[in-house]
Write a protein that holds these residues in place. Structure first.
Motif, PDB file in Angstrom:
ATOM      1  N   HIS A  82      44.044  32.783  29.342  1.00  0.00           N
ATOM      2  CA  HIS A  82      45.451  32.505  29.054  1.00  0.00           C
ATOM      3  C   HIS A  82      45.602  32.173  27.573  1.00  0.00           C
ATOM      4  O   HIS A  82      44.985  31.226  27.075  1.00  0.00           O
ATOM      5  CB  HIS A  82      45.955  31.331  29.907  1.00  0.00           C
ATOM      6  N   TYR A  83      46.412  32.967  26.870  1.00  0.00           N
ATOM      7  CA  TYR A  83      46.641  32.809  25.430  1.00  0.00           C
ATOM      8  C   TYR A  83      48.008  32.179  25.205  1.00  0.00           C
ATOM      9  O   TYR A  83      49.013  32.626  25.764  1.00  0.00           O
ATOM     10  CB  TYR A  83      46.645  34.167  24.739  1.00  0.00           C
ATOM     11  N   THR A  84      48.060  31.173  24.335  1.00  0.00           N
ATOM     12  CA  THR A  84      49.337  30.582  23.949  1.00  0.00           C
ATOM     13  C   THR A  84      49.367  30.395  22.439  1.00  0.00           C
ATOM     14  O   THR A  84      48.358  30.089  21.805  1.00  0.00           O
ATOM     15  CB  THR A  84      49.570  29.225  24.627  1.00  0.00           C
ATOM     16  N   GLY A  85      50.538  30.584  21.854  1.00  0.00           N
ATOM     17  CA  GLY A  85      50.729  30.429  20.416  1.00  0.00           C
ATOM     18  C   GLY A  85      52.094  30.964  20.052  1.00  0.00           C
ATOM     19  O   GLY A  85      52.883  31.370  20.921  1.00  0.00           O
ATOM     20  N   PRO A  86      52.437  31.002  18.766  1.00  0.00           N
ATOM     21  CA  PRO A  86      53.750  31.494  18.350  1.00  0.00           C
ATOM     22  C   PRO A  86      54.021  32.914  18.863  1.00  0.00           C
ATOM     23  O   PRO A  86      53.293  33.852  18.532  1.00  0.00           O
ATOM     24  CB  PRO A  86      53.652  31.475  16.820  1.00  0.00           C
ATOM     25  N   GLY A  87      55.036  33.060  19.698  1.00  0.00           N
ATOM     26  CA  GLY A  87      55.410  34.360  20.231  1.00  0.00           C
ATOM     27  C   GLY A  87      54.492  34.894  21.318  1.00  0.00           C
ATOM     28  O   GLY A  87      54.699  36.011  21.807  1.00  0.00           O
ATOM     29  N   THR A 126      48.618  36.168  29.907  1.00  0.00           N
ATOM     30  CA  THR A 126      47.498  35.984  30.816  1.00  0.00           C
ATOM     31  C   THR A 126      46.819  37.341  31.025  1.00  0.00           C
ATOM     32  O   THR A 126      47.454  38.294  31.482  1.00  0.00           O
ATOM     33  CB  THR A 126      47.953  35.419  32.168  1.00  0.00           C
ATOM     34  N   ILE A 127      45.546  37.395  30.656  1.00  0.00           N
ATOM     35  CA  ILE A 127      44.764  38.623  30.808  1.00  0.00           C
ATOM     36  C   ILE A 127      43.771  38.420  31.942  1.00  0.00           C
ATOM     37  O   ILE A 127      42.808  37.655  31.813  1.00  0.00           O
ATOM     38  CB  ILE A 127      44.010  38.982  29.515  1.00  0.00           C
ATOM     39  N   GLY A 128      44.024  39.079  33.070  1.00  0.00           N
ATOM     40  CA  GLY A 128      43.054  39.048  34.150  1.00  0.00           C
ATOM     41  C   GLY A 128      41.820  39.841  33.750  1.00  0.00           C
ATOM     42  O   GLY A 128      41.920  40.877  33.087  1.00  0.00           O
ATOM     43  N   LEU A 129      40.660  39.346  34.137  1.00  0.00           N
ATOM     44  CA  LEU A 129      39.414  40.030  33.797  1.00  0.00           C
ATOM     45  C   LEU A 129      38.962  40.882  34.972  1.00  0.00           C
ATOM     46  O   LEU A 129      39.167  40.536  36.139  1.00  0.00           O
ATOM     47  CB  LEU A 129      38.345  39.011  33.410  1.00  0.00           C
ATOM     48  N   ALA A 130      38.352  42.014  34.656  1.00  0.00           N
ATOM     49  CA  ALA A 130      37.933  42.957  35.686  1.00  0.00           C
ATOM     50  C   ALA A 130      36.943  42.320  36.650  1.00  0.00           C
ATOM     51  O   ALA A 130      36.193  41.403  36.283  1.00  0.00           O
ATOM     52  CB  ALA A 130      37.318  44.198  35.041  1.00  0.00           C
ATOM     53  N   ASP A 131      36.934  42.788  37.879  1.00  0.00           N
ATOM     54  CA  ASP A 131      35.985  42.283  38.866  1.00  0.00           C
ATOM     55  C   ASP A 131      34.558  42.589  38.400  1.00  0.00           C
ATOM     56  O   ASP A 131      34.265  43.702  37.952  1.00  0.00           O
ATOM     57  CB  ASP A 131      36.239  42.949  40.227  1.00  0.00           C
ATOM     58  N   GLU A 132      33.689  41.576  38.501  1.00  0.00           N
ATOM     59  CA  GLU A 132      32.278  41.724  38.100  1.00  0.00           C
ATOM     60  C   GLU A 132      32.147  42.161  36.637  1.00  0.00           C
ATOM     61  O   GLU A 132      31.234  42.909  36.272  1.00  0.00           O
ATOM     62  CB  GLU A 132      31.547  42.703  39.023  1.00  0.00           C
ATOM     63  N   PRO A 169      39.071  43.820  30.531  1.00  0.00           N
ATOM     64  CA  PRO A 169      40.164  43.216  31.303  1.00  0.00           C
ATOM     65  C   PRO A 169      40.471  44.064  32.529  1.00  0.00           C
ATOM     66  O   PRO A 169      40.051  45.224  32.614  1.00  0.00           O
ATOM     67  CB  PRO A 169      41.334  43.233  30.312  1.00  0.00           C
ATOM     68  N   HIS A 170      41.187  43.476  33.467  1.00  0.00           N
ATOM     69  CA  HIS A 170      41.618  44.239  34.637  1.00  0.00           C
ATOM     70  C   HIS A 170      42.890  44.999  34.281  1.00  0.00           C
ATOM     71  O   HIS A 170      43.874  44.402  33.841  1.00  0.00           O
ATOM     72  CB  HIS A 170      41.880  43.321  35.834  1.00  0.00           C
ATOM     73  N   ALA A 171      42.863  46.308  34.446  1.00  0.00           N
ATOM     74  CA  ALA A 171      43.970  47.159  33.999  1.00  0.00           C
ATOM     75  C   ALA A 171      45.299  46.837  34.666  1.00  0.00           C
ATOM     76  O   ALA A 171      46.357  47.205  34.139  1.00  0.00           O
ATOM     77  CB  ALA A 171      43.620  48.629  34.240  1.00  0.00           C
ATOM     78  N   HIS A 172      45.279  46.128  35.803  1.00  0.00           N
ATOM     79  CA  HIS A 172      46.520  45.866  36.537  1.00  0.00           C
ATOM     80  C   HIS A 172      46.841  44.377  36.638  1.00  0.00           C
ATOM     81  O   HIS A 172      47.740  43.993  37.390  1.00  0.00           O
ATOM     82  CB  HIS A 172      46.425  46.467  37.941  1.00  0.00           C
ATOM     83  N   ARG A 173      46.137  43.540  35.885  1.00  0.00           N
ATOM     84  CA  ARG A 173      46.337  42.083  36.003  1.00  0.00           C
ATOM     85  C   ARG A 173      46.588  41.434  34.641  1.00  0.00           C
ATOM     86  O   ARG A 173      45.953  40.440  34.287  1.00  0.00           O
ATOM     87  CB  ARG A 173      45.125  41.437  36.672  1.00  0.00           C
ATOM     88  N   VAL A 174      47.496  42.001  33.882  1.00  0.00           N
ATOM     89  CA  VAL A 174      47.893  41.417  32.600  1.00  0.00           C
ATOM     90  C   VAL A 174      49.385  41.132  32.660  1.00  0.00           C
ATOM     91  O   VAL A 174      50.167  42.008  33.019  1.00  0.00           O
ATOM     92  CB  VAL A 174      47.572  42.368  31.426  1.00  0.00           C
TER      93      VAL A 174
END
Length: 418
Positions: free
Chosen positions: A220-225, A229-235, A264-269
């Protein structure tokens, strides 16, 4: 060679250039006795190409096969080529390259062209040519993305590139400055560059071991603008520094490198993110990128400069709107500390944490060398004709690792490892 060209060439430290060639062969590729090399480079980098060939043959290379590019030849196509030519690419050449990779040929690329070379050309033609090239190169790219062979990218301080980085200096001074910056970032300005790379690889390995030990399900990234949340790929598996290719050779694909990265998981961002540094892409500087993700896909995208080019990139294919890489780089990295914008992803991506649109790396999975493309996709790996990194890290960005049970662990605070 003209007097002007000789003056510029003389501005590059020959001892450090020779060390860079040695590092490319012994650390970057870790070339094996009898192994061939397929090498690409701008014609201006011929002094480095020659030194690489010398070190490669001393290390027992089979054949070193170079292909040189020329900026004037590239411009001639865009200025005088027929319209239909921009939908073509030399597929016969790339098929041969793919065959070479299948026969365990190592891949070495030298970058150093003018990053703004195509800035004055028709952006639609540039996009069409890039797409045709990507399609034709796909059989060879799959060998690289799958890490089938040992490969490496290094840089040479071309005069046009140096002018972009140091626009107010005389050409020979600019080349000398860019050369020094490349040598420092590539760790060849030390007494023993190979030992320096051994130590650096060990430091990066400690980071990947820590991350792999936590088995985060998301970042989870937070900052100006930015609230992303970047889900990471399984395994998934974190990599960084030296890695072992499927052919069993441990190499450093990028010199320089300061990153640790995974898939990253292509469908969990989900969420929004803005770029923190400009992206130099095919002659266009794309600045202040702002995008929004839903279910892994970019659904909104703007840029203060280069927006049309960005949108053409996103239209390349379905995977172009999804992520193929997430990488962590501390704000205090040597390249960031230099204060330079290199206009070249090999360097600029190592100045800040970044993400990449497009194709994932199969090696960033547990037992990734044994997975089929279908198994990579099933674990969340993305597929695309492109792989384009852009920077989202700064000294104002915090990153938390999120575990499967929701537990949060600080990873970065104000751009530094927590």
């Amino acid at each position: 060679m003209t007097t002007h060209e000789r003056k510029i060439a003389a501005a590059i430290d020959p001892a450090k250039l020779d060390k860079l060639a040695e590092v490319a062969v012994k650390v970057g590729l870790n070339l094996q006795p009898g192994q061939d090399i397929f090498l690409t480079a701008p014609v201006a980098a011929l002094p480095l190409v020659r030194r690489i060939a010398e070190h490669a043959y001393k290390a027992g290379a089979g054949l070193v096969t170079p292909i040189l590019s020329d900026e004037e030849l590239t411009l001639a196509r865009f200025r005088f080529g027929s319209d239909a030519s921009f939908d073509r690419a030399p597929g016969w050449l790339y098929e041969g390259v793919a065959q070479a990779f299948a026969a365990n040929t190592a891949r070495l690329a030298i970058v150093g062209d003018n990053p703004m070379l195509l800035s004055g050309e028709d952006s639609a033609k540039v996009a069409r040519a890039n797409r045709a090239n990507s399609i034709a190169y796909k059989p060879a790219l799959e060998k690289i993305a799958g890490f089938d062979i040992n490969w490496n990218i290094i840089a040479y301080p071309g005069a046009a590139w140096a002018h972009q980085v140091f626009p107010h200096d005389e050409p020979d001074v600019a080349v000398a400055k860019l050369g020094d910056a490349i040598f420092a970032a590539s760790r060849v300005d030390t007494a023993d560059p190979i030992a320096a790379w051994t130590a650096h690889n060990a430091a990066l390995r400690s980071r990947t071991q820590w991350l792999n030990g936590h088995r985060f399900s998301a970042l989870h990234y937070t900052g100006p603008g930015t609230d992303l949340t970047i889900g990471l790929a399984d395994e998934h598996e974190w990599e960084g520094g030296a890695s072992t290719a499927k052919n069993g050779v441990t190499c450093n694909a990028n010199i320089p490198t300061e990153e640790v990265f995974t898939t990253p998981h292509a469908h969990r961002v989900e969420g929004r993110v803005v770029s923190t540094k400009p992206l130099s892409y095919q002659g266009t500087l794309i600045d202040r990128i702002a995008v929004r993700f839903e279910a892994g896909r970019i659904v909104e995208a703007t840029a203060a400069h280069g927006q049309d080019v960005l949108r053409k990139v996103l239209e390349t294919d379905e995977g172009a709107r999804r992520l193929g890489e997430v990488a962590l780089v501390p704000h205090s990295s040597p390249i960031s500390a230099s204060g330079l914008l290199f206009f070249n992803t090999l360097f600029d991506e190592n100045a800040a944490s970044h993400i990449a649109l497009g194709q994932c790396y199969a090696k960033c999975f547990v037992n990734g060398d044994k997975l089929t493309p279908e198994e990579v996709a099933a674990r969340g790996g993305n597929k695309s004709l492109i792989h384009i990194d852009w920077m989202i890290g700064s000294d104002k960005i915090d990153i938390d690792g999120i575990k499967a049970d929701g537990t949060r662990v600080p990873v970065f605070r104000k751009g530094e490892w927590a």
